[in-house]
Design an enzyme around this catalytic site. Structure first.
Site, PDB file in Angstrom:
ATOM      1  N   GLY A  90       0.992  -1.481   0.002  1.00 51.62           N
ATOM      2  CA  GLY A  90      -0.281   0.087  -0.123  1.00 51.62           C
ATOM      3  C   GLY A  90       0.768   1.075   0.086  1.00 51.62           C
ATOM      4  O   GLY A  90       0.210   2.397  -0.609  1.00 51.62           O
ATOM      5  N   SER A  91       1.840   1.025   0.398  1.00 52.31           N
ATOM      6  CA  SER A  91       2.932   2.177   0.526  1.00 52.31           C
ATOM      7  C   SER A  91       3.310   2.611  -0.444  1.00 52.31           C
ATOM      8  O   SER A  91       3.843   3.713  -1.133  1.00 52.31           O
ATOM      9  CB  SER A  91       4.068   1.980   2.041  1.00 52.31           C
ATOM     10  OG  SER A  91       3.826   1.856   3.180  1.00 52.31           O
TER      11      SER A  91
ATOM     12  N   ASP B 293      -7.559   1.785   3.708  1.00 51.51           N
ATOM     13  CA  ASP B 293      -7.997   1.362   5.129  1.00 51.51           C
ATOM     14  C   ASP B 293      -9.712   1.417   5.031  1.00 51.51           C
ATOM     15  O   ASP B 293     -10.458   0.972   5.514  1.00 51.51           O
ATOM     16  CB  ASP B 293      -7.801   2.358   6.594  1.00 51.51           C
ATOM     17  CG  ASP B 293      -6.646   1.601   6.428  1.00 51.51           C
ATOM     18  OD1 ASP B 293      -5.822   0.529   6.681  1.00 51.51           O
ATOM     19  OD2 ASP B 293      -6.078   2.955   7.116  1.00 51.51           O
TER      20      ASP B 293
ATOM     21  N   SER C  54      -4.238  -1.254   0.086  1.00 52.19           N
ATOM     22  CA  SER C  54      -3.102  -1.834   0.465  1.00 52.19           C
ATOM     23  C   SER C  54      -4.214  -3.855   0.682  1.00 52.19           C
ATOM     24  O   SER C  54      -5.626  -3.945   1.394  1.00 52.19           O
ATOM     25  CB  SER C  54      -2.435  -1.249   1.856  1.00 52.19           C
ATOM     26  OG  SER C  54      -1.709  -2.614   2.672  1.00 52.19           O
TER      27      SER C  54
ATOM     28  N   HIS D  66      -5.333  -5.745   6.547  1.00 52.59           N
ATOM     29  CA  HIS D  66      -6.365  -5.307   6.150  1.00 52.59           C
ATOM     30  C   HIS D  66      -7.257  -5.832   5.134  1.00 52.59           C
ATOM     31  O   HIS D  66      -7.898  -7.380   5.445  1.00 52.59           O
ATOM     32  CB  HIS D  66      -5.431  -4.452   4.832  1.00 52.59           C
ATOM     33  CG  HIS D  66      -4.733  -3.027   5.182  1.00 52.59           C
ATOM     34  ND1 HIS D  66      -5.468  -1.581   4.944  1.00 52.59           N
ATOM     35  CD2 HIS D  66      -3.380  -3.202   5.633  1.00 52.59           C
ATOM     36  CE1 HIS D  66      -4.415  -1.332   5.301  1.00 52.59           C
ATOM     37  NE2 HIS D  66      -3.324  -1.850   5.669  1.00 52.59           N
TER      38      HIS D  66
ATOM     39  N   ASN E 139      10.920  -0.477  -9.641  1.00 57.60           N
ATOM     40  CA  ASN E 139      10.293  -2.311  -9.152  1.00 57.60           C
ATOM     41  C   ASN E 139       9.721  -2.655  -8.447  1.00 57.60           C
ATOM     42  O   ASN E 139      10.040  -2.809  -7.332  1.00 57.60           O
ATOM     43  CB  ASN E 139      11.486  -3.099  -9.917  1.00 57.60           C
ATOM     44  CG  ASN E 139      11.438  -4.020  -9.419  1.00 57.60           C
ATOM     45  OD1 ASN E 139       9.540  -4.575  -9.827  1.00 57.60           O
ATOM     46  ND2 ASN E 139      11.993  -5.770 -10.172  1.00 57.60           N
TER      47      ASN E 139
END
Length: 535
Positions: free
Chosen positions: A177-178, A285, A310, A315, A383
């Site tokens: 998710g980041s 979220d 994410s 999650h 990547n």
């Protein structure tokens, strides 16, 4: 001597109604070979076999290989050889056998834990957890047997299915998710966007309360974050101060839907349209949350220009590590894919060449004419792809998402009802108007003047085996990572005094509502909270 991978005929007294068998192993120490029977009876674990599957020989029609019927026969037995199977058929046989055993492993290794009886005070009530069955494991094994490892057919399937679920044109898988937030923000910095390109020194409106990676990609790029406060009881951006946050340098808004509760998308989207700003929704979220925008119910993450998700284990669904970036725009999709895939200009999938049909005919930048398109870079990229094994798990999880959302909503409602009369002690959470949240957790904020602290109730609950969590960073600007920013007051702006954000930092915590919870767990959580307050 019986030869491996050959088919032989068998007398009825040896193998019942099955007429033939396939040798699948060399002789063991007892000079026995392992064989599977072929018969006319089909079951859920049987594989059809015919002449098309043979390298040599012939077989009658309507035969099935019954992989649940395993025999051991003397290797020097006298049987009639019928034919030899093709390698492709053997691959399907051993793949099916391996997957079936993986399902049996799930039944023995994981199912007992899933069905274990909850014992109050002894069993742990986790705030989140993986909810899966044999389908996730069998998908994972199926993918691993191909040993492709990087992005492949399961990733393609997931991207199509995920886009269909959210009703968007484009979905791109990434490794977290980041990373999804990193790709999403960097997408709007592309020079291909011309006058709408987000440049260093431009401003991005966000909140100071939440998870750092909503805003960190912008800070690392050289953007100026403009921090707004949040409002209770929705814990989302204070939209009343958006105009105050605006400046000639403002180019984008990037905000998260707090713990599944949508922010006021009507107000934020209208603000962005009015001032020609990008809107990126951090939906990590809130997968499955809906918002009524312009009288139409839409999934959060799909109303802005770009949405992110994410798939980390806590999650709404998981593939271990993983995330997604999604959008309606084909132009933004092309940019996002480039940034995910090293920043290259080429759009060939992994393992494929010359999709464009002119791999050595491009003239871009100051490169020599005909430079290999696979190694021409139009962006500063990374990547950030997933492995196909992760995507395989995600494909199985995706089918469960509607059920997961329903259970999260049910569990949140149980906690809300069970704690409703404690509104004199806690700020209890409320859904945003015109929204149907897909809840990630249940927030509680201790009101001013209450005689106990967050530390005291959290310690009490944790000692009782109930996991708690803070609302992530609380206030970004209070963390060590922001020390350098605080020294330079030109590197960010703050609107107001972030009073509610600091309140969250000092007095807020949350509890889980994930699908793996039982009614007994929820009742236990309510009982322990009420018992502590009653003291």
């Amino acid at each position: 001597m019986l030869i491996k991978y050959n088919i032989y005929s068998a007398p009825q007294q040896l193998m019942g109604n099955d007429s033939y068998f396939l040798v699948v192993a060399d002789p063991n120490e007892e000079n026995e070979v392992e064989v599977y029977s072929l018969g006319h009876q089909k079951n859920k674990d049987s594989i059809s076999i015919g002449e098309i599957d043979l390298e040599l020989g012939t077989l009658p029609e309507g035969l099935f290989l019954n992989i649940n019927k395993t025999y051991y026969i003397e290797a020097n037995s006298s049987f009639s050889e019928i034919g030899r199977v093709k390698n492709e058929f053997l691959i399907s046989v051993f793949r099916t056998i391996t997957i079936n055993y993986s399902k049996k492993h799930y039944t023995v290794a994981h199912l007992p834990k899933k069905n274990a009886k909850f014992e109050p005070g002894k069993s742990k009530v986790t705030y989140a957890g993986r909810v899966f069955d044999e389908e996730e494991i069998s998908n994972l094994i199926d993918s691993s047997l191909e040993f492709w490892l990087t992005t492949g057919r399961y990733a393609d399937e997931f991207e199509r299915s995920f886009a269909k679920l959210l009703n968007v044109k484009n979905s791109i898988l990434v490794n977290s998710g980041s990373s999804a937030n990193l790709v999403a923000f960097n997408t709007i910095t592309s020079p291909l966007l011309k006058e709408r390109q987000f440049k260093k020194g431009d401003e991005l409106i966000t909140v100071a309360c939440g998870f750092p990676t909503t805003v960190v990609p912008a800070i690392q790029y050289g953007a100026i974050p403009v921090f707004l406060d949040i409002t209770f009881p929705t814990y989302n951006i204070d939209v009343s101060r958006l105009e105050e946050a605006l400046s000639p340098k403002t180019k984008a808004v990037m905000v998260a839907h707090t713990l599944g509760n949508p922010f006021d998308l009507q107000a934020v989207k209208d603000f962005c349209l009015k001032h020609n700003l990008w809107l990126i929704e951090d939906n990590c979220d809130a997968l499955g949350s809906k918002y009524k925008y312009n009288d139409e119910w839409l999934y959060t993450g799909t109303i802005g220009d770009i949405g992110t998700s994410s798939f980390y284990p806590p999650h709404h669904m998981t593939m271990g590590e993983g995330g997604a970036v999604y959008m309606q725009s084909n132009r933004l999709k092309k940019i996002a894919e480039s940034i995910r895939d090293w920043g290259r200009d080429c759009w060939c999938p992994s393992g494929k060449d010359n999709t464009c049909g002119k791999r050595f005919q491009w003239e871009l930048g100051e490169l020599p004419a005909g430079y290999d398109h696979k190694y021409i870079y139009s962006h500063f990229g990374y990547n950030l792809k997933v492995t196909d094994m992760q995507a395989a798990i995600g494909c199985a999880q995706l089918k469960k998402v509607p059920e997961f959302i329903a259970k999260r909503s049910k569990h949140w409602q149980v906690l809300r009802k069970g704690l409703d009369d404690l509104s004199d002690v806690f700020i209890l959470p409320e859904p945003t108007e015109n929204s149907i949240p897909s809840w990630f957790g249940f927030l509680l904020t201790i009101k001013d003047g209450v005689t106990f602290s967050r530390r005291e109730i959290v310690d009490y609950l944790e000692t009782a085996g109930i996991q708690t969590r803070m609302l992530f960073a609380g206030n970004f600007l209070r963390h060590p990572a922001f020390n350098e920013m605080r020294k330079d007051n030109t590197s960010y702006r703050v609107i107001g005094n972030l009073e509610n954000t600091d309140k969250v930092m000092n007095d807020t915590f949350w509890l889980g509502v994930y699908p793996g919870m039982s009614e007994e767990m929820l009742d236990y959580m309510i009982t322990k909270i009420r018992a502590f307050v009653g003291r």
